[in-house]
Design a protein around this motif. Structure first.
Motif, mmCIF file in Angstrom:
data_model
loop_
_atom_site.group_PDB
_atom_site.id
_atom_site.type_symbol
_atom_site.label_atom_id
_atom_site.label_comp_id
_atom_site.label_asym_id
_atom_site.label_seq_id
_atom_site.Cartn_x
_atom_site.Cartn_y
_atom_site.Cartn_z
ATOM 1 N N PRO A 154 -18.595 43.646 49.417
ATOM 2 C CA PRO A 154 -19.500 44.787 49.303
ATOM 3 C C PRO A 154 -18.797 46.106 49.634
ATOM 4 O O PRO A 154 -19.292 47.174 49.278
ATOM 5 C CB PRO A 154 -20.601 44.486 50.318
ATOM 6 C CG PRO A 154 -19.981 43.563 51.292
ATOM 7 C CD PRO A 154 -18.943 42.781 50.542
ATOM 8 N N SER A 155 -17.673 46.004 50.341
ATOM 9 C CA SER A 155 -16.935 47.224 50.665
ATOM 10 C C SER A 155 -15.902 47.551 49.596
ATOM 11 O O SER A 155 -15.166 48.520 49.730
ATOM 12 C CB SER A 155 -16.255 47.078 52.021
ATOM 13 O OG SER A 155 -17.204 46.890 53.028
ATOM 14 N N HIS A 156 -15.822 46.721 48.561
ATOM 15 C CA HIS A 156 -14.890 46.942 47.454
ATOM 16 C C HIS A 156 -13.454 47.066 47.940
ATOM 17 O O HIS A 156 -12.680 47.902 47.462
ATOM 18 C CB HIS A 156 -15.281 48.181 46.650
ATOM 19 C CG HIS A 156 -16.725 48.187 46.276
ATOM 20 N ND1 HIS A 156 -17.280 47.207 45.497
ATOM 21 C CD2 HIS A 156 -17.731 49.019 46.593
ATOM 22 C CE1 HIS A 156 -18.566 47.459 45.344
ATOM 23 N NE2 HIS A 156 -18.860 48.537 46.005
ATOM 24 N N CYS A 167 -18.575 40.958 56.715
ATOM 25 C CA CYS A 167 -19.751 40.214 56.280
ATOM 26 C C CYS A 167 -19.394 38.785 55.920
ATOM 27 O O CYS A 167 -20.260 37.951 55.770
ATOM 28 C CB CYS A 167 -20.381 40.902 55.079
ATOM 29 S SG CYS A 167 -19.344 40.833 53.598
ATOM 30 N N CYS A 181 -14.310 47.473 56.061
ATOM 31 C CA CYS A 181 -14.765 46.081 56.085
ATOM 32 C C CYS A 181 -15.867 45.935 57.116
ATOM 33 O O CYS A 181 -15.734 46.397 58.248
ATOM 34 C CB CYS A 181 -13.596 45.165 56.458
ATOM 35 S SG CYS A 181 -14.080 43.458 56.734
ATOM 36 N N ILE A 182 -16.990 45.325 56.727
ATOM 37 C CA ILE A 182 -18.058 45.107 57.703
ATOM 38 C C ILE A 182 -18.079 43.652 58.156
ATOM 39 O O ILE A 182 -19.040 43.202 58.749
ATOM 40 C CB ILE A 182 -19.437 45.521 57.151
ATOM 41 C CG1 ILE A 182 -19.733 44.820 55.825
ATOM 42 C CG2 ILE A 182 -19.511 47.020 56.962
ATOM 43 C CD1 ILE A 182 -21.170 44.965 55.376
ATOM 44 N N SER A 187 -14.627 51.015 51.068
ATOM 45 C CA SER A 187 -15.166 51.492 52.347
ATOM 46 C C SER A 187 -14.748 50.474 53.421
ATOM 47 O O SER A 187 -14.187 49.437 53.091
ATOM 48 C CB SER A 187 -16.682 51.648 52.250
ATOM 49 O OG SER A 187 -17.274 50.438 51.851
ATOM 50 N N SER A 240 -12.269 39.691 46.267
ATOM 51 C CA SER A 240 -12.432 41.097 45.880
ATOM 52 C C SER A 240 -13.706 41.282 45.082
ATOM 53 O O SER A 240 -14.376 42.306 45.192
ATOM 54 C CB SER A 240 -11.253 41.560 45.034
ATOM 55 O OG SER A 240 -10.053 41.328 45.686
ATOM 56 N N PHE A 241 -14.042 40.292 44.279
ATOM 57 C CA PHE A 241 -15.223 40.400 43.426
ATOM 58 C C PHE A 241 -16.494 40.552 44.253
ATOM 59 O O PHE A 241 -17.326 41.394 43.967
ATOM 60 C CB PHE A 241 -15.331 39.164 42.526
ATOM 61 C CG PHE A 241 -16.572 39.121 41.693
ATOM 62 C CD1 PHE A 241 -16.666 39.852 40.529
ATOM 63 C CD2 PHE A 241 -17.658 38.362 42.101
ATOM 64 C CE1 PHE A 241 -17.817 39.830 39.767
ATOM 65 C CE2 PHE A 241 -18.818 38.334 41.346
ATOM 66 C CZ PHE A 241 -18.896 39.073 40.172
ATOM 67 N N VAL A 242 -16.618 39.738 45.325
ATOM 68 C CA VAL A 242 -17.875 39.766 46.075
ATOM 69 C C VAL A 242 -17.889 40.818 47.173
ATOM 70 O O VAL A 242 -18.929 41.075 47.760
ATOM 71 C CB VAL A 242 -18.186 38.401 46.719
ATOM 72 C CG1 VAL A 242 -18.414 37.348 45.664
ATOM 73 C CG2 VAL A 242 -17.092 37.991 47.677
#
Lengths: 182, 494, 218, 226, 358
Positions: B417-419, B370, B367-368, B365, B413-415
């Motif tokens: 939240p937008s995968h 974060c 990128c926010i 999704s 990539s692991f962390v």
């Protein structure tokens, strides 16, 4: 009123003089742009753009007589680089991001006529009369001249085969706007 | 011992329990082995055998080519049945030159003479033995070890660090090795120390492996080797991270660890060095962890190089459920396999069969911003910005933000939240840039060729013209002479 | 003319720019002559208009020319005087108050007896939609002052209702009307103090228009 | 010949509109378009300057040398603007009270210098005049539309104070579209100007794209925005 | 052939929806308190905001021919509307809520490219828009009238307040910041202005006139701590913002207590708590690095204090946040993490020649 007239006139005259002098002092000789453009172009002088060699194409580009998409062997990358250098907003979507191509000789068809050998701008075709020619991959720019002159259609441009060495990941496609409804 | 502050890193679910308590088992000899000729960083090895030839275990079948390269040896005794392309353990699924050996079932070693006391050898001789044994970095980097030894000796390396950090989830082969064969490892460590002339020797092991720590400490007692517990985090096994944790120093971005007087080797490499120097046995097998939620009986296997991954899964009881993904290596940096018919190579630490639940969501999704990735990056990069530039087609901007320092550890990539597949972006950009680089080199070369050709055609043209002029002059001279002669004749006649 | 040849010369640049400057300056000078009297007249008309707004009724003198400069609480104040048959009937001057977002300038007219003939805000920076109801175009509030004097309402009632006075405040804004009321009250006080001088019929006429540009520009 | 003029007209009014296509002259645009009337007045004043400056510059184009052309143009434009300024002040004072502060802004309107450089300096007098007129009208059109949008949304009226600009005969244009409208101040303030211009440019592009896809036999399958 | 997935093959159990859901959860206590304190009109405003945001976002996505569901499901539009609703006067008319929400999701968010692309915090941009467009509606506050108390409007009365603009007499009140600002212009000192108007305990609990969800300082603080515990936000920006307000307040009130309010007054009034824990921690519009976030928060705090103290408006959080949003790209440009093996400028550390130590 007289004061205003004279002072402004003199001011104008002086400024005009300064500008005239400046124009002479800072005159730019030649065109540095053309040299930079030549560097971007492939430099194989293949002439597919319709200009006499890469220098001619660069001249035409600098004068705005040619689109940045003029160089088929350069493909999309060169078009983008040219557009960036010239500061134009070019639509490069029309230039297909050509898969890198290379000329290949189909040995069963080659009659050893040496025509391809003679037109190759980078000496990438080896062989002699009455012998089957072969392509020196590292030197071929895929300009296609050999393909044009070959009487038996034995020389053809083929996509460069992917090797383990040259392979790399594709660009990820999972994107923001991927949610666009069909 | 004081440890130094680290930054970045993540704490993924370890899943070590699946295989950590399973003792090392030796895999029964497979019928066929597929030994790729390139299993290391550098130039591929050149085949030395012919199809049909019989080889013994440990016999050299591929010779190293050039400075950075390593030889390849037969993993068992048997007959060479093919030398040719075979699917490589590589995400592209392309084939690579591979030697296929049909086992004769005897598994007979090539006779070699080995020194009674390895410490009587000269340091150069140890390095040479390591090089001849085809040992490469077994932590996954697969850099030829002998090259590192020679480089370090020349650079007067003072500190030797042995990397016992096994931070990838699931993977437990080094853990088992340290638990079960600690004294062999320590001997290997001492040999390396002797070979490079290092003063301090530190073995860094993550604190979540108490059994390995205890057994290594016991084995190191009375030697100059220090065994140190380091924090458990990912990527603790990154050699530069281990250097920072143990010495507080950083390896310059443009340099190597030898530049700051440090040499890092993996524990499994040290074990292989001991085998090579003491017994003259080249690297023909390694420990591989077979694990993952879909594997019926996870475990740690000693496997001949060239064994197919599917053989390993079969030996471990097959799949308890259909795996969503098979992975070669750990889940953080390993590569997905689309077929299990690829050979285990020197750098293979594990093969995993993961369930969908273990992989987690991969639906990307937007990128926010974060900045979780910024906090997670152990290198200090801005993954979100780099990925944004690459997405926009500007890989060069990503380079100016440190793309080339990226170690592709996968923390970002692991962390995320937008995968967002950040590492995938980076590897794409690195590949693209490399291709551009190659293209540029080729362009320069072809331009030179074109210029030469133009010069040559001009020269030929000029020469032809000159020749023509010469001929013309000669003809004229001849004609003139003839005329003169004719004239003379006429005169004479007259 | 062969400009092609001349254009390269150095003196030509100077002559060209100088020439253009000469011609344009001349044009502007002429335009200024042609318009200055009309502009002055128009500005005077503007001023006249704003005076009439706060000073309804017929007067027989030219207010703009019958001025007086007095020392007010915040510096000099120009007082315009309206006469009938030579007698000063009313005065107009500018007062300032502190609003929410800066000073609020008002014109106020006071008749001979100290009653307000009108107040108009001429400049302010109040929040549009909130404080700008002091403009006649946006509300009737400003007319509340007409007819009021120092004693009516009594001094302590000179304030907005919130502060116990008689003047309305608008919903959402207290500061703006408070500032205007304070300014108007100050104007009345000023008038009260300087009454004698302001209403003194004998002060000779002085030509001040042209020197005092205050309020002259719209 | 008429071909040239029709092309100039089409280009200036729509295709190459100063505000909606070239996004030039935004400073005066934002400053005055709080009402449609102001937009109209500013547009007309700019048109006058544009016509005069284009024709004047075109007439001296052979005499102007490369080195001093920009100062010459600027001086001419500034003079013309000042002339307009004092004329309106003297003879249309009520209008001056509405537009006064902004007339001087025409000097800073890059569109005027832009037309001088791009067109008048290279073309004969009549086409240059035509270009100035049409560009000016296109500018007027844009400013009036922007002003109308802002005025309707901001205060609920349309062409308020039109009589000041056009004379009492035109007071019929002054409409109060939404009775008892509370007012939407944002639209009157500068941000509203940017919002209005942004939405109008977007609208123009949608119209252009629609007409382009109608003109083309094979309509582009791609969605308008993606 | 299926596309080969790139590593890593494991992912942390976190997603955008989860982040948004946790923030909403953290907002719930303060919101419920606001509902209780200001009654049915407040609930109406909140509902209208959220509905308008959902519909507005759906409309834009439709126009862009994008899939609607996944975007609405990520919860970011709802969160924006929620935050906006908390910053509105509880008895605001319905159209204020609707207009603000539409502006936030359509103009401040989707027109910039949707989630993650907007330079300004959408909720604060909408609040500023409303404040300058409708100053009266946006500065009309009511005294608290908890649900069930005598003054509280019933459900029908609440609908009337929100949808027809009818006001219940005697409810109008000024916010603390507005009251003090008004009193200052009358030349009344701070102490006198505050007497009877300001009780720190009430402010702490939120029982005062103010925006729907900004008054309950304690609940907002708890929500912020919850988010820190859940590692959704870090301490840097919030703490820096509070420092940015407290330090100048401390200095100036010490020098001149009659003219400058003290730190507690600033901390417990206006939207500071909501801003510090829920607005400036919005990841999209704040810097990437911890240091950058600290600078960002400090700037927000200082500007808030400056606008409150000397500015035209009584409250400055929304303006301060927007100003610092504009500075975010600059902060991100200059504040970057140091790369391993390089110095701050990005140059590789020097390779020192080693000496053999005996």
């Amino acid at each position: 009123m007289i004061t205003a007239l004279t002072s402004l006139t003199i001011l104008g005259a002086i400024l005009g003089l300064i500008l005239g002098v400046a124009a002479r002092v800072f005159r730019v000789e030649g065109n540095a742009l053309v040299a930079e453009l030549v560097d971007i172009l492939p430099g194989s002088q293949c002439g597919q753009c319709g200009f006499p060699g890469c220098a001619g194409a660069a001249q035409a580009l600098a004068e705005g007589r040619a689109p940045v998409t003029l160089c088929p062997p350069g493909g999309r990358a060169v078009a983008i680089a040219l557009a960036a250098k010239l500061g134009v907003d070019a639509d490069v979507s029309g230039v297909q991001d050509s898969v890198p191509m290379i000329a290949e000789v189909r040995e069963e068809l080659c009659i050893g006529c040496t025509r391809c050998f003679k037109v190759c701008p980078t000496d990438a075709i080896m062989g002699a009369a009455q012998q089957i020619h072969s392509v020196f991959r590292e030197a071929c720019t895929a300009c296609g001249k050999c393909e044009e002159v070959c009487p038996t259609e034995s020389v053809k441009l083929q996509p460069v085969p992917v090797t383990l060495h040259a392979w790399y990941w594709n660009k990820p496609v999972t994107q923001t706007m991927q949610t666009v409804a069909a | 011992m004081k440890l130094f502050k680290l930054r970045g890193g993540v704490h993924p679910e370890g899943w070590k329990g699946l295989a950590a308590e399973r003792a090392i088992r030796v895999l029964p000899l497979p019928e066929r082995l597929f030994v790729p000729l390139q299993q290391h960083v550098g130039a591929p090895a050149q085949p030395l055998i012919k199809v049909g030839e019989h080889v013994l275990k440990g016999q050299i079948i591929g010779a190293s080519q050039g400075f950075i390269s390593a030889p390849v040896h037969a993993s068992t005794s048997g007959r060479i049945v093919a030398i040719g392309d075979y699917t490589a353990a590589h995400p592209s699924g392309l084939a690579a030159p591979t030697v296929t050996i049909e086992s004769d079932g005897e598994d007979r070693w090539l006779e070699t003479d080995s020194p009674s006391d390895p410490f009587s050898l000269l340091p150069e001789e140890i390095a040479a033995a390591v090089g001849a044994a085809g040992i490469v970095g077994l932590g996954g980097a697969t850099f030829p070890s002998a090259v590192k030894l020679n480089l370090s000796r020349k650079n007067n390396v003072r500190t030797l660090i042995i990397n016992g950090g096994e931070c990838e989830p699931y993977i437990t082969c080094d853990d088992r090795l340290m638990r079960e064969r600690a004294s062999d490892i320590i001997e290997g460590v001492r040999l390396i120390r002797y070979a490079v002339g290092a003063v301090d020797v530190m073995v860094g092991i993550e604190e979540n492996k108490p059994a390995a720590l205890a057994s290594m400490r016991a084995a190191a007692a009375g030697t100059e080797v220090q065994v140190i517990a380091v924090p458990a985090m990912y990527p603790m096994g990154w050699d530069k991270q281990m250097i920072r944790a143990l010495t507080g120093r950083e390896v310059p971005a443009d340099g190597r660890s030898a530049d700051i007087g440090v040499l890092v080797h993996n524990v499994a490499t040290a074990y292989a060095v001991r085998d090579a120097v003491r017994f003259g046995r080249p690297l023909v097998s390694r420990l591989v962890t077979v694990s993952g939620g879909a594997v019926a009986e996870p475990g740690n296997l000693e496997v001949p190089i060239g064994t197919l991954v599917e053989t390993l899964f079969q030996y471990c009881g097959g799949f308890s459920e259909k795996p969503a993904r098979m992975v070669l290596g750990g889940p953080m940096m390993g590569i997905e396999l689309f077929t299990a018919a690829v050979p285990v190579v020197k750098g293979t630490s594990g093969v995993l069969a993961l369930t969908a639940r273990e992989i987690g969501s991969t639906q990307a999704s937007p990128c926010i911003r974060c900045s979780s990735c910024v906090r997670a990056c152990p290198v200090g990069l801005l993954p979100l910005e780099m990925a944004a530039h690459i997405r926009a087609g500007d890989s060069n901007a990503a380079v100016s933000r440190g793309l080339k320092d990226c170690i592709a550890c996968g923390c970002c990539s692991f962390v995320c939240p937008s995968h967002i597949p950040l590492v995938h972006y980076f590897n794409f950009a690195k590949g693209e840039l490399m291709e551009q680089e190659r293209g540029k080199l080729k362009q320069e070369a072809t331009r030179k060729l074109a210029d030469e050709r133009i010069a040559r055609t001009q020269r030929i043209e000029r020469e032809r013209q000159e020749a023509a002029e010469k001929r013309k002059a000669a003809r004229e001279a001849r004609e003139f002479a003839a005329k003169q002669a004719a004239l003379q004749t006429t005169t004479e006649v007259a | 003319m062969n400009f092609q040849k001349l254009r390269g010369e150095l003196y030509y640049q100077a002559a060209l720019l100088g020439g253009v400057a000469l011609v344009t300056t001349a044009a502007l000078a002429l335009a200024d002559r042609a318009t200055s009297s009309d502009i002055a007249a128009a500005q005077a008309r503007d001023m006249q208009q704003s005076l009439t707004q706060v000073l309804p009724g017929e007067y027989d003198n030219d207010l703009l020319k019958d001025t007086l400069v007095l020392n007010g609480p915040n510096g000099e104040v120009t007082v315009y005087r309206a006469r009938r048959a030579g007698r000063v009937e009313a005065v107009v001057f500018k007062v300032s108050g502190n609003g929410y977002a800066g000073p609020i300038d008002c014109m106020m007219g006071i008749d001979r007896n100290g009653h307000i003939t009108g107040v108009r805000v001429i400049k302010h920076k109040e929040t549009p939609g909130l404080g700008d109801k002091i403009e006649p175009a946006k509300g009737h509030w400003i007319y509340e002052f007409e007819g009021k004097s120092l004693g009516d309402p009594p001094a302590e009632k000179w304030g907005v209702k919130k502060d116990g006075g008689v003047f309305d405040q608008f919903a959402g804004a207290t500061i703006t009307p408070r500032g205007v009321v304070k300014a108007v009250k100050g104007g009345l006080d000023f008038f009260d103090k300087q009454r004698a001088q302001m209403l003194d019929d004998t002060v000779p006429l002085r030509e001040t228009f042209g020197r005092t540009t205050e309020g002259g520009k719209p | 010949m008429s071909n040239i003029y029709s092309r100039i007209t089409r280009d200036s009014l729509w295709n190459n509109n100063i505000v909606f296509a070239q996004t030039l002259g935004l400073c005066p645009t934002m400053a005055v378009t709080s009402t449609a009337t102001n937009g109209l007045g500013m547009g007309l004043a700019t048109t006058a300057v544009l016509v005069a400056s284009n024709m004047l510059i075109s007439s001296i184009r052979h005499a102007v040398s490369e080195e001093v052309r920009i100062p010459v143009y600027i001086v001419i434009i500034a003079t013309l603007v000042t002339l307009v300024d004092v004329s309106i002040n003297a003879w249309a004072h009520d209008l001056y009270k509405v537009l006064g502060l902004y007339i001087a802004l025409i000097v800073a309107n890059c569109a005027v210098l832009g037309r001088a450089e791009a067109y008048a300096a290279k073309n004969p007098i009549l086409p240059s005049g035509m270009d100035g007129l049409m560009m000016g009208l296109g500018f007027t059109f844009a400013l009036t539309i922007i002003g109308a949008v802002r005025e309707i949304l901001g205060t609920g009226t349309l062409f308020a104070d039109a009589h000041l600009l056009l004379g009492p005969a035109f007071s019929f244009m002054e409409l109060k579209l939404i009775p008892d409208y509370k007012g939407f101040l944002l639209m009157i303030l500068p941000p509203g100007g940017f919002l209005a211009v942004g939405f109008l440019i977007a609208g123009k592009r949608i119209i252009d794209r629609r007409s382009a896809s109608v003109a083309e036999p094979v309509p582009a399958a791609a969605p308008a925005i993606s | 052939m299926n596309a080969i997935a790139h590593s890593p093959h494991a992912h942390a159990p976190i997603s955008v929806n989860r982040v948004m859901a946790l923030v909403m959860l953290a907002l719930t206590p303060a919101t419920l308190f606001g509902f209780w304190l200001y009654g049915w009109p407040a609930i109406n405003v909140w509902v209208m905001s959220l509905l308008a945001a959902l519909l507005g976002e759906a409309l834009v996505l439709r126009l862009q021919q994008r899939a609607v569901r996944p975007v609405l499901m990520d919860g970011s539009g709802l969160l924006t509307a929620w935050l906006l609703a908390l910053s509105l006067p509880p008895w605001a008319p319905w159209w204020i809520a609707v207009l603000g929400s539409l502006f936030a999701v359509i103009i401040s968010k989707q027109l910039y490219g949707g989630l993650g692309q907007n330079p300004f915090n959408p909720a604060m941009a909408a609040r500023v828009m409303l404040l300058i467009s409708f100053p009266m509606e946006m500065t009309t506050w009511v005294a608290p009238a908890p649900l069930g108390s005598i003054h509280a409007p019933g459900w029908l009365e609440g609908l009337a307040v929100t949808f027809t603009g009818s006001q219940v007499d005697g409810m109008a009140s000024a916010s603390l910041l507005g009251h003090v600002k008004t009193e200052f212009t009358r030349g009344i000192g701070l102490e006198q202005a505050l007497s009877g108007y300001y009780a720190p305990l009430d402010a702490l609990l939120g029982s005062r006139a103010g925006s729907l969800g900004e008054t309950a300082a304690l609940f907002l603080l708890a929500g912020g701590l919850f988010l820190m515990f859940k590692r959704i936000i870090t301490w840097h920006a919030p703490v820096a913002m509070l420092i940015g307000v407290v330090v100048p307040a401390l200095i100036f009130s010490a020098v001149s207590p009659a003219h400058y309010a003290g730190p507690l007054y600033h901390l417990l009034s206006g939207g500071l708590m909501l801003g510090a824990f829920f607005i400036i921690t919005d990841p999209v519009t704040s810097p990437n690095t911890a240091t950058g976030q600290f600078i960002f928060g400090l700037g927000c705090g200082l500007l808030t204090w400056i606008i409150r103290t000397w500015g035209g408006y009584p409250e400055g959080v929304a303006f301060a946040v927007m100003l610092m949003n504009a500075a975010t790209p600059i902060i991100d440009h200059y504040v970057k993490p140091r790369i391993y093996g390089r110095n701050r400028k990005g140059v590789s550390m020097s390779i020192e020649p080693l000496k053999k130590e005996s």
